[in-house]
Design a protein around this motif. Structure first.
Motif, PDB file in Angstrom:
ATOM      1  N   VAL A 195       0.831  -1.271   0.336  1.00  0.00           N
ATOM      2  CA  VAL A 195      -0.124   0.069   0.015  1.00  0.00           C
ATOM      3  C   VAL A 195       0.977   1.182   0.033  1.00  0.00           C
ATOM      4  O   VAL A 195       1.701   1.438   1.064  1.00  0.00           O
ATOM      5  CB  VAL A 195      -0.807   0.104   1.057  1.00  0.00           C
ATOM      6  CG1 VAL A 195      -1.808   1.404   1.217  1.00  0.00           C
ATOM      7  CG2 VAL A 195      -1.979  -1.157   1.267  1.00  0.00           C
ATOM      8  N   MET A 238      -6.510  -0.165   3.485  1.00  0.00           N
ATOM      9  CA  MET A 238      -7.064   0.958   2.317  1.00  0.00           C
ATOM     10  C   MET A 238      -8.572   1.423   3.024  1.00  0.00           C
ATOM     11  O   MET A 238      -8.582   2.595   2.817  1.00  0.00           O
ATOM     12  CB  MET A 238      -7.409   0.300   1.060  1.00  0.00           C
ATOM     13  CG  MET A 238      -5.830  -0.296   0.538  1.00  0.00           C
ATOM     14  SD  MET A 238      -4.864   1.079  -0.146  1.00  0.00           S
ATOM     15  CE  MET A 238      -6.025   1.341  -1.700  1.00  0.00           C
ATOM     16  N   ASP A 250      -8.831   5.205   3.489  1.00  0.00           N
ATOM     17  CA  ASP A 250      -9.701   6.099   2.703  1.00  0.00           C
ATOM     18  C   ASP A 250     -11.135   6.640   3.423  1.00  0.00           C
ATOM     19  O   ASP A 250     -11.438   7.605   2.958  1.00  0.00           O
ATOM     20  CB  ASP A 250     -10.214   5.008   1.475  1.00  0.00           C
ATOM     21  CG  ASP A 250      -9.323   4.544   0.498  1.00  0.00           C
ATOM     22  OD1 ASP A 250      -8.568   5.650   0.092  1.00  0.00           O
ATOM     23  OD2 ASP A 250      -9.597   3.641  -0.256  1.00  0.00           O
TER      24      ASP A 250
END
Length: 88
Positions: free
Chosen positions: A58, A78, A82
């Motif tokens: 990532v 993620m 996010d």
């Protein structure tokens, strides 16, 4: 603690791995993506985690530096980052 621990704490993303703790202000994050290279595309990135052939990478780009997280749980990481970006 085994592996990488990524959490949103107040207005920061806190990344812990073994004896390392990195705090990234959410406001400084420019982008988050998967990096499909073995060692990461950014040569000057701060690498966190253990790179194996089967781990995902990532990539976090901030205003002043880049990070590459080596993980087997990229979906959770993620989603955490996010959702923090969307909430700012």
């Amino acid at each position: 603690m085994l592996g990488l621990d990524v959490k949103k704490v107040d207005q920061d993303i806190v990344i812990k791995h073994q004896f390392t703790k990195i705090v990234i202000p959410v406001a400084d994050i420019i982008s988050v993506s998967l990096d499909d290279t073995y060692g990461g595309k950014e040569a000057d990135a701060i690498r966190i985690g253990t790179p194996y052939g089967t781990t995902d990478r990532v990539a976090i780009q901030t205003k002043d530096r880049n990070y590459i997280l080596f993980t087997t749980n990229y979906t959770q990481i993620m989603n955490t980052i996010d959702s923090a970006i969307e909430a700012r």
